[in-house]
Scaffold this motif. Structure first.
Motif, PDB file in Angstrom:
ATOM      1  N   LEU A  19      44.330 -47.269  47.606  1.00  0.00           N
ATOM      2  CA  LEU A  19      43.370 -46.770  46.625  1.00  0.00           C
ATOM      3  C   LEU A  19      42.073 -47.561  46.718  1.00  0.00           C
ATOM      4  N   ARG A  20      42.170 -48.876  46.865  1.00  0.00           N
ATOM      5  CA  ARG A  20      40.977 -49.709  47.066  1.00  0.00           C
ATOM      6  C   ARG A  20      40.965 -50.172  48.515  1.00  0.00           C
ATOM      7  N   LEU A  21      39.882 -49.896  49.239  1.00  0.00           N
ATOM      8  CA  LEU A  21      39.820 -50.261  50.645  1.00  0.00           C
ATOM      9  C   LEU A  21      39.866 -51.779  50.809  1.00  0.00           C
ATOM     10  N   GLU A  22      40.533 -52.212  51.888  1.00  0.00           N
ATOM     11  CA  GLU A  22      40.615 -53.643  52.176  1.00  0.00           C
ATOM     12  C   GLU A  22      39.215 -54.177  52.483  1.00  0.00           C
ATOM     13  N   ARG A  23      38.906 -55.350  51.944  1.00  0.00           N
ATOM     14  CA  ARG A  23      37.579 -55.951  52.121  1.00  0.00           C
ATOM     15  C   ARG A  23      37.684 -57.024  53.211  1.00  0.00           C
ATOM     16  N   VAL A  24      36.904 -56.858  54.290  1.00  0.00           N
ATOM     17  CA  VAL A  24      37.082 -57.745  55.442  1.00  0.00           C
ATOM     18  C   VAL A  24      35.776 -58.432  55.824  1.00  0.00           C
ATOM     19  N   VAL A  25      35.944 -59.598  56.465  1.00  0.00           N
ATOM     20  CA  VAL A  25      34.836 -60.332  57.088  1.00  0.00           C
ATOM     21  C   VAL A  25      35.202 -60.479  58.562  1.00  0.00           C
ATOM     22  N   LEU A  26      34.234 -60.284  59.440  1.00  0.00           N
ATOM     23  CA  LEU A  26      34.473 -60.339  60.885  1.00  0.00           C
ATOM     24  C   LEU A  26      34.079 -61.700  61.451  1.00  0.00           C
ATOM     25  N   ALA A  27      34.765 -62.089  62.523  1.00  0.00           N
ATOM     26  CA  ALA A  27      34.451 -63.351  63.198  1.00  0.00           C
ATOM     27  C   ALA A  27      34.533 -63.135  64.701  1.00  0.00           C
ATOM     28  N   SER A  28      33.513 -63.596  65.422  1.00  0.00           N
ATOM     29  CA  SER A  28      33.483 -63.405  66.868  1.00  0.00           C
ATOM     30  C   SER A  28      32.952 -64.647  67.552  1.00  0.00           C
ATOM     31  N   VAL A  29      33.475 -64.915  68.754  1.00  0.00           N
ATOM     32  CA  VAL A  29      32.993 -66.020  69.580  1.00  0.00           C
ATOM     33  C   VAL A  29      32.286 -65.431  70.791  1.00  0.00           C
ATOM     34  N   TRP A  30      31.025 -65.792  70.976  1.00  0.00           N
ATOM     35  CA  TRP A  30      30.209 -65.281  72.075  1.00  0.00           C
ATOM     36  C   TRP A  30      30.296 -66.269  73.226  1.00  0.00           C
ATOM     37  N   THR A  31      31.015 -65.872  74.297  1.00  0.00           N
ATOM     38  CA  THR A  31      31.250 -66.793  75.410  1.00  0.00           C
ATOM     39  C   THR A  31      30.441 -66.434  76.649  1.00  0.00           C
ATOM     40  N   GLU A  32      30.064 -65.156  76.796  1.00  0.00           N
ATOM     41  CA  GLU A  32      29.328 -64.739  77.994  1.00  0.00           C
ATOM     42  C   GLU A  32      28.454 -63.532  77.662  1.00  0.00           C
ATOM     43  N   GLY A  33      27.541 -63.204  78.592  1.00  0.00           N
ATOM     44  CA  GLY A  33      26.653 -62.069  78.355  1.00  0.00           C
ATOM     45  C   GLY A  33      25.505 -62.439  77.446  1.00  0.00           C
ATOM     46  N   SER A  34      24.699 -61.435  77.096  1.00  0.00           N
ATOM     47  CA  SER A  34      23.524 -61.658  76.257  1.00  0.00           C
ATOM     48  C   SER A  34      23.885 -61.581  74.775  1.00  0.00           C
ATOM     49  N   LEU A  35      22.950 -61.988  73.936  1.00  0.00           N
ATOM     50  CA  LEU A  35      23.139 -61.891  72.488  1.00  0.00           C
ATOM     51  C   LEU A  35      23.309 -60.430  72.065  1.00  0.00           C
ATOM     52  N   THR A  36      22.578 -59.526  72.726  1.00  0.00           N
ATOM     53  CA  THR A  36      22.702 -58.089  72.409  1.00  0.00           C
ATOM     54  C   THR A  36      24.116 -57.601  72.666  1.00  0.00           C
ATOM     55  N   ASP A  37      24.714 -58.037  73.805  1.00  0.00           N
ATOM     56  CA  ASP A  37      26.092 -57.653  74.105  1.00  0.00           C
ATOM     57  C   ASP A  37      27.040 -58.143  73.019  1.00  0.00           C
ATOM     58  N   ALA A  38      26.836 -59.404  72.576  1.00  0.00           N
ATOM     59  CA  ALA A  38      27.709 -59.981  71.552  1.00  0.00           C
ATOM     60  C   ALA A  38      27.578 -59.224  70.232  1.00  0.00           C
ATOM     61  N   GLU A  39      26.342 -58.865  69.870  1.00  0.00           N
ATOM     62  CA  GLU A  39      26.138 -58.121  68.614  1.00  0.00           C
ATOM     63  C   GLU A  39      26.721 -56.712  68.710  1.00  0.00           C
TER      64      GLU A  39
END
Length: 453
Positions: A19-39
């Motif tokens: 009934l109430r959607l789960e509230r989430v926060v995302l976490a990512s580690v950028w190891t390679e590629g450009s910042l645009t790829d990571a985003e």
């Protein structure tokens, strides 16, 4: 990174949501590629999270050479994540990668809420969308294979050792190292995995039989594959009028769909709509869905659908080709179908046309380029190669019709005894026409007699 929500229009239509959607926060580690790829990767994770039935509140992106072996994120960034979770009132943290059991536990101890990884998220989406018996079995197999190495016990509470009245009154002779609960769970999961593998193998036999039946009739097969939400089902509907479910949602199609289609000249072929791929598709899913993905490997032609409006279409193409290589589909003749041309940047479309040898730009929404795609599919389908010369009685108009539909008629002449046809056909049809075959000399004499008459 704030503002990650993709606001899918049909997010409320995803099944099994609370009934109430789960509230989430995302976490990512950028190891390679450009910042645009990571985003872009983090935005894709946000779309996956919303498809699974949650509201994305915020996201954290950290630049590191490799993920921290203890907590995935560095200690300071993990504490920053914990502060965001507390401030936003989040229920769950989703990490963009596959976490080791120890990493997940350590991160949970810091953020004080449930932590899941990208693999568990994709498995959850697949579980929601599986409809057929085979699809459900494949998803359950992948989930159990993911769960098996992640079982953990809590000391004495997981023990199944008997002893005295407290343990059930078994008393003397029953004490000792019984089977712990974690061992019992592991044994049950292994038993279930073996059973599911047997069931999927049996279902694969049925799929192989249907495929062999189509092969026996020399019906060419075309597979539609590509990144999730690229518009594969929309193109299938445009080409065949199949009425397959279309949603602006990741993994809306999970169970493969095979439909009959016809070229502009009337030749019959089959079109298969397959499950969408995604970057870093969990290996458990590739293994579990191997029998389904063999629809791609067993086809004569592959329509590789690409979302032209996506920020990184080349990355999508690479991710899909990696999965093709795993199932033996990389040797199939491939046409790159760049979809959503009406929403794409013209410069991106030009770049794709230059880089990909076999490329066509279409829009399934407006219908632009669909007729050209039909013509290209007809030109690329395997052509009949066996030459035959047959004299068909006038009461066998069905065979004349089949020659025009399934073969390539070189010449046709009406004689006093029947229809004399020179054609190129497939081996199966050649066998059926054997009784009406005539030698070249006889055919020439028949034609000459007919001409004199």
């Amino acid at each position: 990174m704030a503002g990650l929500s993709t606001e899918l229009e049909d997010v409320t239509e995803v099944e099994y949501r609370q009934l109430r959607l789960e509230r989430v926060v995302l976490a990512s580690v950028w190891t390679e590629g450009s910042l645009t790829d990571a985003e872009n990767g983090l935005r894709e994770l946000a779309a996956l999270a919303e498809t699974a039935g949650s509201t994305v509140l915020d996201g954290v992106l950290q630049r590191r050479q490799k993920p921290d072996p203890g907590t995935f994120l560095g200690r300071g960034k993990a504490q920053e994540l914990a502060d965001i979770v507390a401030a936003e009132g989040a229920d769950t943290v989703i990490c963009d990668g596959e976490l080791a059991p120890g990493q997940r536990r350590a991160l949970e101890d810091i953020v004080k809420v449930k932590v899941i990884d990208r693999t568990a998220l994709i498995l959850d989406i697949f579980a929601q969308h599986a409809k057929s018996r085979e699809g459900k079995a494949q998803v359950e197999l992948a989930q159990l294979q993911y769960l098996l190495p992640r079982l953990r016990g809590w000391g004495e509470s997981m023990s199944r050792q008997a002893g005295g009245r407290v343990a059930g009154g078994e008393g003397i002779g029953s004490r000792g190292p019984g089977e712990t609960k974690i061992e019992l769970d592991r044994r049950r999961i292994n038993t279930k995995i073996a059973k599911l593998k047997r069931e999927i193998k049996e279902m694969k036999t049925g799929r192989d039989t249907m495929r062999a039946h189509r092969r026996a009739g020399d019906v060419p097969s075309v597979a539609i594959a590509g990144y999730t939400n690229a518009g594969k089902s929309s193109i299938l509907n445009r080409l065949t009028g199949a009425g397959v479910l279309v949603q602006n949602q990741l993994f809306a199609t999970l169970d493969p769909t095979v439909r009959r289609a016809e070229t502009l000249s009337g030749r019959i072929y089959t079109l298969s709509d397959t499950v969408g791929f995604v970057r870093s598709l969990p290996h458990q899913l590739v293994e579990a869905f191997r029998s389904t993905l063999e629809e791609v490997a067993g086809s004569d032609l592959l329509l590789h659908v690409v979302d032209g409006s996506h920020p990184d279409p080349e990355g999508q193409i690479s991710a899909v080709r990696e999965v093709f290589a795993e199932v033996g589909g990389d040797a199939i003749k491939e046409i790159i179908v760049v979809n959503k041309a009406d929403a794409a940047d013209p410069e991106v479309l030009d770049r794709l046309r230059r880089h990909e040898k076999h490329c066509i730009v279409v829009s399934a929404r407006t219908g632009a380029g669909i007729d050209e795609l039909r013509a290209l599919v007809e030109a690329e389908l395997p052509q009949p190669e066996q030459p035959v010369t047959v004299l068909l009685p006038y009461d066998r108009g069905d065979l004349v019709s089949r020659l025009h539909r399934d073969g390539e008629v070189v010449s046709e002449e009406h004689t006093g005894t029947g229809t004399l046809i020179h054609a190129l056909v497939h081996p199966a049809l050649q066998g059926e026409l054997q009784e009406f075959a005539v030698p070249a000399e006889t055919a020439a004499a028949t034609a000459a007699t007919s001409a004199r008459a």
